[in-house]
Design a protein around this motif. Structure first.
Motif, PDB file in Angstrom:
ATOM      1  N   ILE A  88      -4.662  11.900   6.595  1.00 23.37           N
ATOM      2  CA  ILE A  88      -5.974  11.533   7.625  1.00 23.37           C
ATOM      3  C   ILE A  88      -5.746   9.582   6.754  1.00 23.37           C
ATOM      4  N   ASN A  89      -6.548  10.207   5.693  1.00 21.77           N
ATOM      5  CA  ASN A  89      -6.701   9.105   4.731  1.00 21.77           C
ATOM      6  C   ASN A  89      -5.074   7.754   4.476  1.00 21.77           C
ATOM      7  N   GLU A  90      -4.510   8.961   4.058  1.00 22.90           N
ATOM      8  CA  GLU A  90      -2.964   8.247   3.828  1.00 22.90           C
ATOM      9  C   GLU A  90      -2.505   7.374   4.844  1.00 22.90           C
ATOM     10  N   ARG A  91      -1.889   8.263   6.195  1.00 26.89           N
ATOM     11  CA  ARG A  91      -1.916   7.940   7.430  1.00 26.89           C
ATOM     12  C   ARG A  91      -2.807   6.133   7.880  1.00 26.89           C
ATOM     13  N   SER A  92      -4.191   6.149   7.513  1.00 30.11           N
ATOM     14  CA  SER A  92      -4.635   4.750   7.598  1.00 30.11           C
ATOM     15  C   SER A  92      -3.997   4.063   6.680  1.00 30.11           C
ATOM     16  N   GLY A  93      -3.154   4.367   5.736  1.00 32.60           N
ATOM     17  CA  GLY A  93      -3.177   3.194   4.426  1.00 32.60           C
ATOM     18  C   GLY A  93      -3.949   3.327   3.348  1.00 32.60           C
ATOM     19  N   VAL A 127      -2.908   1.380  12.348  1.00 33.05           N
ATOM     20  CA  VAL A 127      -3.203   0.490  11.091  1.00 33.05           C
ATOM     21  C   VAL A 127      -2.646   1.319   9.896  1.00 33.05           C
ATOM     22  N   GLY A 128      -2.283   2.397   9.765  1.00 37.76           N
ATOM     23  CA  GLY A 128      -1.496   3.072   7.897  1.00 37.76           C
ATOM     24  C   GLY A 128       0.430   2.126   8.443  1.00 37.76           C
ATOM     25  N   SER A 161      11.261  12.400  -5.314  1.00 35.80           N
ATOM     26  CA  SER A 161      11.415  11.155  -5.768  1.00 35.80           C
ATOM     27  C   SER A 161      13.304  10.912  -6.030  1.00 35.80           C
ATOM     28  N   ARG A 162      14.250  11.820  -6.005  1.00 39.32           N
ATOM     29  CA  ARG A 162      15.468  11.700  -6.140  1.00 39.32           C
ATOM     30  C   ARG A 162      15.657  10.706  -4.993  1.00 39.32           C
ATOM     31  N   ASN A 163      15.780  10.991  -3.761  1.00 39.54           N
ATOM     32  CA  ASN A 163      16.280   9.405  -3.108  1.00 39.54           C
ATOM     33  C   ASN A 163      14.278   9.039  -2.694  1.00 39.54           C
ATOM     34  N   PRO A 164      14.397   7.733  -2.843  1.00 41.04           N
ATOM     35  CA  PRO A 164      13.398   6.702  -2.995  1.00 41.04           C
ATOM     36  C   PRO A 164      13.817   6.367  -0.850  1.00 41.04           C
ATOM     37  N   ASP A 165      14.498   5.879  -0.761  1.00 40.80           N
ATOM     38  CA  ASP A 165      14.736   5.726   0.927  1.00 40.80           C
ATOM     39  C   ASP A 165      14.218   6.666   1.580  1.00 40.80           C
ATOM     40  N   TRP A 166      13.979   7.741   1.573  1.00 37.43           N
ATOM     41  CA  TRP A 166      14.073   8.842   2.395  1.00 37.43           C
ATOM     42  C   TRP A 166      12.045   8.830   2.223  1.00 37.43           C
ATOM     43  N   ILE A 167      11.905   8.539   0.895  1.00 40.24           N
ATOM     44  CA  ILE A 167      10.105   8.438   0.916  1.00 40.24           C
ATOM     45  C   ILE A 167       9.401   7.555   1.580  1.00 40.24           C
ATOM     46  N   ARG A 168       9.794   5.822   1.424  1.00 37.51           N
ATOM     47  CA  ARG A 168      10.100   4.771   2.166  1.00 37.51           C
ATOM     48  C   ARG A 168      10.042   4.933   4.026  1.00 37.51           C
ATOM     49  N   LEU A 169      10.825   6.094   4.604  1.00 42.01           N
ATOM     50  CA  LEU A 169      11.242   5.763   5.439  1.00 42.01           C
ATOM     51  C   LEU A 169      10.056   6.486   5.936  1.00 42.01           C
ATOM     52  N   ASN A 170       8.766   7.843   5.574  1.00 40.61           N
ATOM     53  CA  ASN A 170       8.311   8.461   6.435  1.00 40.61           C
ATOM     54  C   ASN A 170       6.788   8.033   5.344  1.00 40.61           C
ATOM     55  N   MET A 171       6.486   7.450   4.477  1.00 43.77           N
ATOM     56  CA  MET A 171       5.520   6.869   3.964  1.00 43.77           C
ATOM     57  C   MET A 171       5.056   5.979   4.934  1.00 43.77           C
ATOM     58  N   PRO A 172       2.959   5.506   5.237  1.00 46.39           N
ATOM     59  CA  PRO A 172       2.284   4.229   5.827  1.00 46.39           C
ATOM     60  C   PRO A 172       3.271   3.180   5.315  1.00 46.39           C
ATOM     61  N   ALA A 173       4.195   2.407   5.671  1.00 47.55           N
ATOM     62  CA  ALA A 173       4.290   1.112   5.330  1.00 47.55           C
ATOM     63  C   ALA A 173       3.246   0.725   4.335  1.00 47.55           C
ATOM     64  N   SER A 174       1.851   0.606   4.772  1.00 49.93           N
ATOM     65  CA  SER A 174       0.787  -0.184   4.184  1.00 49.93           C
ATOM     66  C   SER A 174       0.029   0.382   3.398  1.00 49.93           C
ATOM     67  N   LEU A 175       0.901   1.723   2.288  1.00 53.00           N
ATOM     68  CA  LEU A 175      -0.399   2.685   1.923  1.00 53.00           C
ATOM     69  C   LEU A 175      -0.580   2.309   1.133  1.00 53.00           C
ATOM     70  N   GLY A 176      -1.666   2.187   0.281  1.00 56.14           N
ATOM     71  CA  GLY A 176      -2.638   1.195  -0.960  1.00 56.14           C
ATOM     72  C   GLY A 176      -2.689  -0.013  -1.097  1.00 56.14           C
ATOM     73  N   LYS A 177      -2.302  -0.973   0.648  1.00 58.01           N
ATOM     74  CA  LYS A 177      -2.713  -2.638  -0.031  1.00 58.01           C
ATOM     75  C   LYS A 177      -3.678  -2.830   0.776  1.00 58.01           C
ATOM     76  N   PRO A 178      -4.584  -3.339   0.190  1.00 53.22           N
ATOM     77  CA  PRO A 178      -5.635  -3.690   0.307  1.00 53.22           C
ATOM     78  C   PRO A 178      -5.446  -4.942   1.858  1.00 53.22           C
ATOM     79  N   PHE A 179      -6.140  -4.646   2.266  1.00 59.10           N
ATOM     80  CA  PHE A 179      -6.459  -5.621   3.677  1.00 59.10           C
ATOM     81  C   PHE A 179      -7.511  -6.527   3.878  1.00 59.10           C
ATOM     82  N   ARG A 180      -7.458  -8.062   3.367  1.00 61.91           N
ATOM     83  CA  ARG A 180      -8.491  -8.467   4.406  1.00 61.91           C
ATOM     84  C   ARG A 180      -8.757  -9.448   5.050  1.00 61.91           C
TER      85      ARG A 180
END
Length: 306
Positions: free
Chosen positions: A27-32, A168-169, A283-302
């Motif tokens: 839930i944390n990571e889904r929110s970014g 939001v994520g 990690s062998r398929n970075p495109d697959w991770i990128r498609l499923n990972m929340p786009a703003s994960l780990g990025k601060p929001f101001r």
């Protein structure tokens, strides 16, 4: 079959803290928000839950204390990562180190103490041959973890609030432009994640190993973090992954009991080796991770720069 039922039951028992923590982190990571402090939160919750449970003789109060401590640790992380916009990776690592030291300091007087083992059985269902011993001889917190997993599925994919959380994520700027409080939503997600990690830590010291020793969580916070990526941020896959990792954890004891001639140190490494192998395969398929990972994960929001 007589040996398989206890193995399944033990796997569920071992997978419960992983499931609780991973659902909160999902839930944390889904929110970014990427919170790497799960290990520290679980450790502080474990000693808090054990201390309260030991002093009051109430497991329920112990779980409540663990959840509260997890939420307090998450609040500290939220103040740093959301309010001050610090680096989420560095903040999470610092929180994990802080939690490990704090739990060791607080738990000095509780080292060596133990709680009575908890025997649980669901009435009627627990008497069914094979199925009963395998599935219905669990502590009630195992069923709470399952309900949380099911509730998170409904919340994320069947409710408007879940849609907003995922939005939001994916694009906090767009959510902010529509009038949603990105920081408020992320703070609520962090509180939920902290409560889940707190319950997971309390489960470790109250049920799984009803005692306190320094480092009791033994890396399960990191495994739960890996589990969210392994499950591609989907609750149903988190459930399957928790059972898988729980089974790997228990398998080492089962093989030792059978007298398998493998050094115990290697068997003890099995859950962590499985984590490394799974992450390497993902990690062998970075495109697959990128498609499923929340786009703003780990990025601060101001908000001022949106």
């Amino acid at each position: 079959m007589e040996q398989l039922a206890p193995l399944i039951a033990a796997s569920i028992n071992a997978g419960t803290p992983l499931l609780l923590a991973a659902i909160g982190l999902l839930i944390n990571e889904r929110s970014g928000v990427l919170n790497l402090g799960a290990e520290g939160m679980m450790l502080v919750a474990a000693i808090a839950g054990f201390a309260v449970g030991y002093q009051t003789h109430s497991l329920l109060l112990g779980f409540l204390a663990g959840a509260l401590c997890g939420m307090l640790m998450a609040t500290l992380f939220a103040w740093l990562a959301l309010r001050l916009a610090t680096n989420q990776v560095a903040t999470g690592l610092a929180l994990s180190i802080f939690g490990a030291g704090l739990s060791a300091f607080i738990g000095q007087r509780f080292v060596g103490l133990a709680l009575p083992a908890q025997a649980s059985k669901v009435p009627l269902l627990g008497d069914i041959p094979f199925i009963g011993p395998a599935l219905f001889h669990q502590h009630w917190m195992s069923y709470v973890a399952l309900l949380l997993c099911l509730a998170s599925m409904v919340f994320l994919y069947r409710t408007r609030a879940g849609l907003v959380l995922r939005a939001v994520g994916e694009s906090p700027e767009s959510a902010h432009a529509l009038g949603y409080s990105v920081r408020g939503i992320r703070f609520a997600a962090l509180l939920f994640g902290g409560a889940c990690c707190g319950l997971a830590g309390a489960y470790m010291s109250l049920v799984y190993t009803p005692m306190w020793v320094e480092g009791l969580v033994a890396g399960r916070g990191w495994i739960a973090l890996a589990l969210t990526a392994f499950a591609t941020w989907r609750p149903a896959r988190v459930l399957l992954g928790a059972l898988l990792f729980g089974g790997v954890t228990i398998l080492q004891f089962y093989l030792q009991g059978l007298g398998v001639t493998i050094p115990s140190e290697i068997l003890s490494m099995a859950p962590y080796l499985a984590t490394i192998v799974v992450l390497a395969l993902i990690s062998r398929n970075p495109d697959w991770i990128r498609l499923n990972m929340p786009a703003s994960l780990g990025k601060p929001f101001r908000p001022g720069s949106a």
